[in-house]
Motif scaffolding. Structure first.
Motif: not given
Length: 479
Positions: A81-88, A94-97, A129-133, A403-406
């Motif tokens: 959930a927090p990564f959804g916001k951070i990734s955007g 870059k977040f995927l990397y 790492g998997s959560a980020m991916v 990104s939030i939906a993802s």
């Protein structure tokens, strides 16, 4: 969402709302996201067939060996959930990397773990790492593809998940039988590096959302603590401390929801759950994973302990379910662009309910062919369910919340998966206790399996009902 320019060059042709128009870039973006998703899925389940071997080497009981799988999912659940916001904010690519790089480092560490406790730590890091991916890969696909191609692209991405789930147990079984379990950790590293190279050379674009939004630290803290206590407490709910932790965790999550509703830039848009289609599809996803994820582990234990099969052979049998998922997911994705996706989801979950009802009677005398048939029906059902249900979630809200939906999809998946293993841990605790799985406990293992399949069948029926509830909801996507 801000408009992003191709190659980051202000003089280049604009990509409206981040949608790619170049077929070559579309293709390589799907490869970038798909390979990362595949490797993440491989990392998730490849450990399955190796657990009995790991348990024998480190002399750990059934509950601890299940935690080697559970800790990975718990880390994903806490972070999604927090990564959804951070990734955007950082940029989806870059977040995927970063996620791919973390999985690579943790995989090397896991391969050389000197103890079960050390392995547990590296599995948790792999989970981060998997959560980020998981969050960034699906958001990349949804954000970059035209609406009429979204279901097809999501189907291909989800197919990569199932291919990873398919080959994971097979390859891991072969490696464990011939080279030792540590080899399954090292195998993914060169492919993770390859994914980074593909992204660097072939996908120069970046996608950002809410780059200037203030980050919600308090909401992130409440969510992370709440989900940790709730899920960990659930796995020990057979004890008084487990009940207390579960109640406290749920209370904190409720406080998190109330707090988020008052924030201008929340870490998670709780108001999205006012959308009936979004809510019903999300709950159906969570319950479907809660019902089905445990199946792989139960079948693995049954084949190796009850049937006496080696890791390689049991891994081959497990191909049936995930192989059919991988084949069907792209087709159901394309169909969900033309037919109400939640009708397909309900149909798929009906198949799954039938398969689990068959497995409710699993015992030492159950023929292998019947197990394979049940797994085949399950694979068809999940293949019909997952892509349309995901398409329904991603298409039911405005594009700026992609990104939030993802993150919601990823969170629903891993919370369901974690609770699924938690359910098995609880059943083991009540039926078997903290003991190793040995011939004298095989009767209790069979009883545990039957109880788990009975509960899972009931959960599938609930997921079917939720899928029908969302059919009358309206999409709110800004196309």
């Amino acid at each position: 969402m801000e408009k992003i320019l191709e190659n980051g060059n202000p003089k280049g042709p604009p990509v409206i709302e981040g949608i790619l128009t170049d077929p070559s870039k579309k293709r390589f973006l799907i490869i970038l996201a798909g390979l990362a998703t595949f490797l993440s899925a491989f990392t998730t389940t490849s450990i399955t067939v190796a657990l009995p071997t790991i348990a024998g080497q480190f002399q750990i009981d059934a509950i601890f060996q299940t935690w080697i799988a559970t800790i990975f999912l718990l880390a994903v659940a806490i972070c999604s959930a927090p990564f959804g916001k951070i990734s955007g904010k950082i940029g989806l690519k870059k977040f995927l990397y970063l996620g791919v790089s973390i999985i690579a480092v943790a995989s090397i560490g896991g391969a050389f773990s000197p103890s079960a406790e050390t392995l547990l730590i590296f599995r948790a890091i792999q989970g981060v790492g998997s959560a980020m991916v998981s969050v960034s890969s699906m958001a990349l696909v949804a954000q970059s593809m035209p609406f009429n191609e979204r279901g097809k692209a999501l189907g291909m991405n989800i197919s990569c998940v199932y291919i990873g789930l398919t080959v994971g147990p097979v390859i891991a079984g072969f490696i464990t039988s011939h080279f030792g379990w540590s080899g399954i950790f090292l195998l993914v590293v060169p492919f993770l590096v390859l994914d980074l190279i593909i992204g660097k050379l072939k996908v120069p674009d970046e996608w950002k959302m809410g780059e200037n939004d203030k980050f919600d630290y308090i909401g992130t803290f409440l969510y992370s603590i709440g989900i940790l206590l709730a899920i960990y407490g659930f796995t020990t709910v057979n004890t008084l401390s487990g009940v207390v932790l579960t109640v406290i965790g749920i209370a904190i999550l409720l406080a998190f929801a109330v707090y988020e509703l008052k924030q201008k830039t929340p870490v998670f848009e709780v108001k999205l759950f006012k959308n009936t289609k979004f809510t019903s599809a999300t709950l159906a996803a969570l319950i479907s994973y809660l019902a089905t994820f445990v199946v792989t582990y139960i079948i693995t234990y049954h084949l190796q302990y009850i049937k006496g099969m080696d890791p390689q052979s049991s891994g081959i049998v497990l191909v049936v379910t995930s192989g059919l998922m991988a084949i069907i997911a792209p087709f159901s994705g394309r169909l969900s662009d033309k037919v109400d996706p939640q009708k397909l989801a309900a149909l798929g979950m009906g198949f799954v309910a039938v398969s689990l009802a068959i497995l409710m009677f699993l015992d030492a005398n159950t023929p292998l062919w019947l197990i394979v048939v049940a797994m085949a029906i399950e694979g068809i059902g999940i293949g019909l369910f997952t892509t349309p249900n995901t398409n329904s979630i991603m298409s039911s809200i405005p594009r700026k919340f992609t990104s939030i939906a993802s993150a919601t999809v990823a969170t629903a998946r891993v919370v369901g998966q974690t609770l699924s293993l938690g359910m098995l841990i609880i059943i083991f605790a009540f039926i078997m206790g903290s003991v190793q799985i040995l011939p004298e406990t095989y009767t209790q293992l069979i009883t545990s399996s039957q109880i788990a399949f009975t509960i899972s069948t009931i959960l599938c029926i609930i997921a079917i009902i939720l899928s029908f509830v969302g059919i009358r909801g309206k999409d709110q996507l800004d196309r």
